[in-house]
Motif scaffolding. Sequence first.
Motif, PDB file in Angstrom:
ATOM      1  N   LYS A 163      16.682  -7.175   1.497  1.00  0.00           N
ATOM      2  CA  LYS A 163      16.639  -5.940   2.281  1.00  0.00           C
ATOM      3  C   LYS A 163      15.207  -5.429   2.394  1.00  0.00           C
ATOM      4  CE  LYS A 163      18.579  -1.275   2.576  1.00  0.00           C
ATOM      5  NZ  LYS A 163      18.922  -1.438   3.993  1.00  0.00           N
ATOM      6  N   PRO A 164      14.655  -5.328   3.611  1.00  0.00           N
ATOM      7  CA  PRO A 164      13.299  -4.787   3.767  1.00  0.00           C
ATOM      8  C   PRO A 164      13.179  -3.400   3.151  1.00  0.00           C
ATOM      9  CG  PRO A 164      14.043  -5.781   5.811  1.00  0.00           C
ATOM     10  CD  PRO A 164      15.239  -5.745   4.893  1.00  0.00           C
ATOM     11  N   LEU A 201      10.164  -1.390   9.456  1.00  0.00           N
ATOM     12  CA  LEU A 201      10.199  -2.847   9.474  1.00  0.00           C
ATOM     13  C   LEU A 201      11.633  -3.342   9.600  1.00  0.00           C
ATOM     14  CD1 LEU A 201       8.898  -5.640   9.150  1.00  0.00           C
ATOM     15  CD2 LEU A 201       9.066  -5.335   6.669  1.00  0.00           C
ATOM     16  N   SER A 202      12.559  -2.656   8.935  1.00  0.00           N
ATOM     17  CA  SER A 202      13.956  -3.057   8.967  1.00  0.00           C
ATOM     18  C   SER A 202      14.500  -3.034  10.390  1.00  0.00           C
ATOM     19  CB  SER A 202      14.775  -2.125   8.073  1.00  0.00           C
ATOM     20  OG  SER A 202      16.128  -2.538   8.043  1.00  0.00           O
ATOM     21  N   TYR A 243      12.958  -5.865  12.373  1.00  0.00           N
ATOM     22  CA  TYR A 243      13.523  -7.121  11.877  1.00  0.00           C
ATOM     23  C   TYR A 243      14.916  -7.352  12.453  1.00  0.00           C
ATOM     24  CZ  TYR A 243      15.034 -10.523   8.322  1.00  0.00           C
ATOM     25  OH  TYR A 243      15.511 -11.628   7.670  1.00  0.00           O
ATOM     26  N   ASN A 258       9.660  -8.918  -4.446  1.00  0.00           N
ATOM     27  CA  ASN A 258       9.790  -8.804  -3.001  1.00  0.00           C
ATOM     28  C   ASN A 258       8.655  -9.538  -2.309  1.00  0.00           C
ATOM     29  OD1 ASN A 258      12.147  -7.173  -2.696  1.00  0.00           O
ATOM     30  ND2 ASN A 258      10.988  -5.381  -3.351  1.00  0.00           N
ATOM     31  N   THR A 308       7.021 -10.379   1.687  1.00  0.00           N
ATOM     32  CA  THR A 308       7.012  -9.899   3.075  1.00  0.00           C
ATOM     33  C   THR A 308       7.808  -8.593   3.172  1.00  0.00           C
ATOM     34  OG1 THR A 308       7.001 -12.238   3.720  1.00  0.00           O
ATOM     35  CG2 THR A 308       7.161 -10.627   5.484  1.00  0.00           C
ATOM     36  N   ALA A 309       7.448  -7.656   2.300  1.00  0.00           N
ATOM     37  CA  ALA A 309       8.026  -6.301   2.285  1.00  0.00           C
ATOM     38  C   ALA A 309       9.539  -6.305   2.099  1.00  0.00           C
ATOM     39  CB  ALA A 309       7.653  -5.545   3.559  1.00  0.00           C
ATOM     40  N   ILE A 311      11.755  -8.635   3.049  1.00  0.00           N
ATOM     41  CA  ILE A 311      12.538  -9.502   3.926  1.00  0.00           C
ATOM     42  C   ILE A 311      13.129 -10.651   3.111  1.00  0.00           C
ATOM     43  CG2 ILE A 311      12.338 -11.214   5.793  1.00  0.00           C
ATOM     44  CD1 ILE A 311      10.517  -9.293   7.252  1.00  0.00           C
TER      45      ILE A 311
END
Length: 290
Positions: free
Chosen positions: A212-213, A218-219, A222, A276, A278-279, A281
């Motif tokens: 989960k971002p 970003l979420s 994505y 985590n 890539t933030a 992802i």
Amino acid sequence: MPNTATDSQTQSQVQSALNSGASKKAAFNQRDDINNPHTPDTDGLEQTHFGYKTVNKAEKQARVADVFTSVAKKYDIMNDLMSFGIHRLWKRFAISLSGVRAGQKVLDIAGGTGDLAKVFSREVGRHGHVVLSDINAAMLEVGRERLINAGCNNVDFVLANAETLAPFDDDSFDLLTISFGLRNVTDKDAALRSMYRVLKPGGRLLILEFSKPIFEPLSKAYDLYSFTALPMMGKIVANDAESYQYLAESIRMHPNQQTLKQMMQQAGFVNCDYHNLTAGIVAVHRGFKA
């Protein structure tokens, strides 16, 4: 439960390979286990998710098999396209957490085309041993060809269900990895318990999976990318938009970072943590067998 057409076809392919002559030419280990632990007798009409769809538990394994049989030949190309090549960095980071050493035994679960197994083959050396396992014969055959061509002669290839890991004895492996495969498993808790069973005391589990971002903007971006670009690329490159729609949905249905950590602890793992990437992802979860 009667075998599905997919299961029957897979078993036929495996048996044909095993009867083809010398053992070196056999596609898979003779202790193959591709049975579905979920049947109408064991689970009744209990349901689970297949992406955003709701299906009977007994159906999910065959549905997932259809997806990966469809995408196997284009799997590596699509991974590069979908992640812009970043999946290689994610896997490299996971390997850096593995602590793998010469002479150890490694099981790469749902290892598919063998990215991690290829590296572990080199790291454990001639006195070590790697098993590349997958529930899907088409994916495993791609990985087998790739690693044999690369000269990896300390690797076995075994069809195995992550929920049972039935071909493997208790306390067998120093390291277990599962990379982008756990979200496709019908019963993740059962799979984690099986992973704990086959690890040696002090052994390590690494789970590399979409997560989960951690940043809301970003979420949203994505989500837009996942549900528009991924199926489109799947259609153009693999001629299969539906499978990549499922893959995008399966990511959203997978437990978040903290939930998966708790599931690992409930299965018996200790000193669990996650990193985590890539933030958020993607995340790498790590746990140890006491």
